[in-house]
Design an enzyme around this catalytic site. Structure first.
Site, PDB file in Angstrom:
ATOM      1  N   ASP A 472       0.825  -1.205   0.000  1.00 18.29           N
ATOM      2  CA  ASP A 472       0.000   0.000   0.000  1.00 18.29           C
ATOM      3  C   ASP A 472       0.867   1.266   0.000  1.00 18.29           C
ATOM      4  O   ASP A 472       2.076   1.211   0.297  1.00 18.29           O
ATOM      5  CB  ASP A 472      -0.889  -0.038   1.257  1.00 18.29           C
ATOM      6  CG  ASP A 472      -2.177   0.767   1.092  1.00 18.29           C
ATOM      7  OD1 ASP A 472      -2.268   1.552   0.131  1.00 18.29           O
ATOM      8  OD2 ASP A 472      -3.064   0.628   1.943  1.00 18.29           O
ATOM      9  N   ASP A 542     -10.678   2.033  -3.407  1.00 17.94           N
ATOM     10  CA  ASP A 542     -11.251   1.786  -2.082  1.00 17.94           C
ATOM     11  C   ASP A 542     -12.765   1.802  -2.139  1.00 17.94           C
ATOM     12  O   ASP A 542     -13.432   1.343  -1.212  1.00 17.94           O
ATOM     13  CB  ASP A 542     -10.793   2.868  -1.093  1.00 17.94           C
ATOM     14  CG  ASP A 542      -9.437   2.537  -0.508  1.00 17.94           C
ATOM     15  OD1 ASP A 542      -8.958   1.419  -0.729  1.00 17.94           O
ATOM     16  OD2 ASP A 542      -8.861   3.396   0.184  1.00 17.94           O
TER      17      ASP A 542
END
Ligand code: DGJ
Length: 778
Positions: A472, A542
């Site tokens: 990430d 997301d």
């Protein structure tokens, strides 16, 4: 195939030809890029006619009074010799001089593809898959050499390009811009870009190119959700050109329509904020640009990109390998989990057929929210008292793979790492650094920082025996500064950062060859070909809301294949949009990508678990097509259409899966027609929808029309019934010829519209969808 005959260079692939010729002055005149030409080429018919002056123009020199570079289609352009469009190369030498003039000195044609140097990543191809042309151009006065490299990939109609500048002199020069590729086109074009932000990445934008300049770029240090580096140009004949860049940092695609109607397209590192000091004897190489032509419009061009990426960008053991269905604990628990909770989640997921358990953020340091611990990659013993190794062991004993989330490029002020190495964080001495998500970025241009990360990460990953890593990156750059002594010029910082990142990733993927990596940057803030050279898949966004995902996955699919797109089923109401959509519909959209689940399965009722079990089994049965099939968009989310239709077909067209989704439930609609052109028109197909479960709650208090007891909307009776009971979706089945499907389409059963309900009724509701299966039966 690449050939040279006299002045002409011909770069042809299966269905395209790209031509340029050398002018009498040694410049490279672009002649053509389009459908494949098979006959002898007449340079004359394609070349610019120049017997007259151009009013107000500047001729190249007195020996060539009608050669105006401003109206010549060029392969690579410079400033100062009469071309007033944006130039591909900008180098500052001696007291700010910028005029440059490169002409052809020599060339060679080779089988295969020579490797890039200097830490960049690139596509790859065997000697029988690609051919390379390397042109050497020489600056007329300065000791500068420019190499233009073109590689043709037959299978995907792709040409890749890059440029390399050599400083053969003693004096340093400063590179302000060095594009990877430039193409000058004739005709009228529309430009298609993929723009957005966090949670709404890569939405499609189409505009007509008018005189002037259009820039698609990123200045945040990542390839960005704001403007993806992939762009397409399309004309009235439905001919389409696609461009992308194998790079993860600041990029710029510049499109300029000249006063003479030519359109210049350029792609490369963004010159904004960039400068690179090239000392004597050094060379600088650009990232690789990827270009494709298709006479079959956007569909053809994006299929070329899909083939190219699956064959020549993705590498390692996961190339063309079916990707596991995962459960990720992020939206199930966020930071708030215990070992027991994770094991329960894993156990119940395994029972539904899910194959990989991913432990997301919050397992390390003392991280209970996003304010601490980035940089301290050791397990939090309070949350995981048995340790990572034991957790991974127990999960593997359940028959699942084990995956771990990391965000290695970052540091929290509240961390051991920051205490011990405050200078590793990117910040300018004396300035209060800007902050994103309470965190800061580590200076990956430094070798000691990369060494630390490699050592710490390797140790942890070995301890946990990981099968999968989610990498990430949750903030973008500010306060650029480095103590790195290699860097005399901070304009180099962001490029050196990317090179540092690539070096670290190269070491890690080499050390962990079997691990499946998924790239992530607050969702899809770094969805690019550079990261895909290491990581076969990327977390697309997301935002997991089914409706939003129609736009996001559709936009992403233009330039990237389904095998690269992480797509999860999450809970309802959705955590990003608060929108409620049916579990089946969330699956249908996520199935057009690499499927995962990201919700607390342990809190679902029996009906819902059975639904997921059936979804998982369905996905596994069709996974090779859903991940690697040939994908086409039939009705677009990004249009006025209320319906979205996508299809993905096996190579031999014997099986096709078609998503039919609707944005809102129309009342009293006409019939819906399913027309799919990617079928085999000589074959016969059996066509039917995937059987879905319909939650009885969808009908609200209408249930009272059939229920012997009164049911109150939202009441206990409704809840109890919904846990125990669901309806099956409609019965619909056809045996129909491919030509009927392709030329007329199938008129589907009526949708529920408030006038009745029977076993044939298609109940979709808002954001509802179906997957139709097309199976060839002869
Ligand atoms: C952002 C990612 O996109 C999410 O999936 C999740 O991993 C969080 N970071 C964790 O902090």
């Amino acid at each position: 195939m690449i050939t040279n005959k006299d002045r002409l260079f011909n770069l042809s692939t299966k269905r395209s030809t790209y031509l340029f010729a050398v002018t009498e002055t040694g410049h490279l005149e672009h002649l053509y890029w389009g459908r494949r030409l098979n006959k002898d080429i007449s340079i004359d018919s394609f070349a610019e006619k120049r017997s007259l002056n151009i009013g107000g123009g500047t001729a190249y020199d007195s020996d060539h009074p009608t050669l105006f570079l401003s109206n010549l289609a060029l392969e690579y352009s410079t400033t100062g010799k009469g071309d007033y469009r944006e130039s591909s190369i900008d180098v500052e030498y001696q007291k700010g001089l910028r005029t440059l003039d490169f002409t052809l000195q020599s060339f060679r044609i080779l089988k295969g593809k020579p490797r890039l140097f200097g830490g960049l990543v690139e596509s790859y191809g065997e000697a029988d898959q690609c051919t390379t042309l390397e042109l050497t151009l020489k600056e007329k006065l300065l000791p500068l050499r420019l190499l233009l490299t073109y590689t043709t990939f037959e299978d995907s109609d792709v040409i890749t390009r890059r440029a390399t500048l050599h400083n053969d002199g003693q004096e340093s020069v400063v590179i302000r811009n060095l594009a990877s590729a430039q193409v000058d086109l004739e005709g009228n074009w529309d430009l298609i870009t993929f723009d957005g932000a966090w949670g709404r990445e890569r939405h499609v934008n189409r505009k007509e190119i008018k005189p002037g300049i259009y820039i698609n770029d990123s200045k945040s240090g990542v390839s960005s959700a704001d403007h993806n580096p992939a762009i397409f140009l399309i004309n009235e004949e439905d001919e389409c050109l696609g461009f992308n860049l194998v790079y993860s940092g600041n990029h710029r695609e510049l499109i300029e329509r000249s006063p003479f109607g030519k359109t210049r397209v350029m792609t490369g590192i963004n010159p904004s904020g960039f400068s690179w000091t090239l000392t004597g004897g050094e060379r600088f190489q650009t990232p690789e640009a990827v270009m494709t032509f298709s006479a079959r419009g956007l569909e053809g061009a994006s299929q070329n990109f899909h083939t190219f990426i699956n064959h020549h960008i993705i590498r390692g053991p996961w190339k063309f390998r079916e990707r596991p269905i995962l459960i990720n604990n992020w939206e199930a628990t966020y930071f708030n989990f215990t070992e027991d909770k994770l094991l329960k989640l894993a156990r119940e997921s395994a029972a539904l057929g899910i194959e990989l358990f991913v432990l997301d953020d919050g397992w390390f340091g003392v991280r209970n929210d996003d304010t601490t611990s980035l940089g301290d990659w050791t397990v939090n013993p309070k949350k995981l008292p048995s340790g990572l190794g034991a957790l991974s062991d127990r999960i593997k004993k359940m028959g699942m793979l084990f995956g771990l989330w990391v965000e290695p490029e970052m540091v929290s002020i509240e961390s051991e790492l920051y205490k011990n190495h405050p200078d590793w964080m990117i910040a300018i001495p004396g300035r209060n650094p800007s902050v994103g998500r309470n965190q800061y970025i580590l200076d990956l241009t430094r070798e000691d920082v990369r060494r630390y990360l490699f050592t710490t990460l390797s140790k942890t990953w070995k301890l946990a025996d990981v099968n999968y890593i989610k990498w990430d990156m949750n903030r973008i750059f500010s306060d650029l500064y480095s103590l790195n002594a290699e860097m005399s010029n901070h304009g180099e910082f962001l490029h050196r950062y990317i090179l540092g990142l690539y070096e670290l990733l190269t070491k890690l993927v080499t050390e962990f060859p079997a691990v499946l990596f998924e790239s992530c940057a607050s969702g899809g803030n770094r969805f690019d070909l550079g990261m895909h050279c290491f990581m076969p898949q990327t977390w697309t966004s997301d935002n997991t809301d089914a409706l939003s995902r129609l736009y996001i996955q559709e936009g992403t699919s233009y330039a990237y294949p389904l095998s690269t797109m992480g797509a999860h089923v999450s809970s309802a109401p959705n955590h990003q949009t608060l929108r409620r959509s049916e579990l089946e519909s969330r699956f249908n959209v996520a199935a057009f990508g690499v499927l995962g689940y990201e919700l607390d399965i342990t809190t679902l009722n029996h009906q819902q678990k059975e639904t997921i079990k059936a979804q998982v089994a369905f996905y596994k049965a069709h996974r090779s097509i859903l991940q690697y099939g040939s994908f086409t968009r039939i009705k677009l989310a990004n249009s006025d259409s209320n319906q979205v239709v996508w299809a993905v077909a096996s190579k031999d067209k014997s099986e096709i899966l078609v998503l039919f989704a609707q944005k809102l439930n129309p009342v009293n609609p006409g019939g819906d027609i399913l027309r799919v052109q990617s079928v085999d028109t000589n074959a016969t197909y059996e066509v039917f929808p995937r059987q879905q479960k319909i939650d009885i709650k969808m009908f609200g208090d209408l249930l009272n029309m059939v229920s012997p007891v009164h049911i109150t909307e939202g009441g206990i009776a409704q809840e109890t019934m919904s846990k125990a009971l669901s309806f099956d979706s409609e019965v619909e089945h056809y045996r129909v010829s491919g030509e009927q499907i392709a030329y007329g389409g199938i008129k589907l059963n009526q949708q529920f519209g408030g006038t009745g309900y029977d076993a044939m009724t298609r109940v979709l509701g808002d954001f509802g969808s179906r997957i139709y299966l097309f199976k060839r039966i002869d």
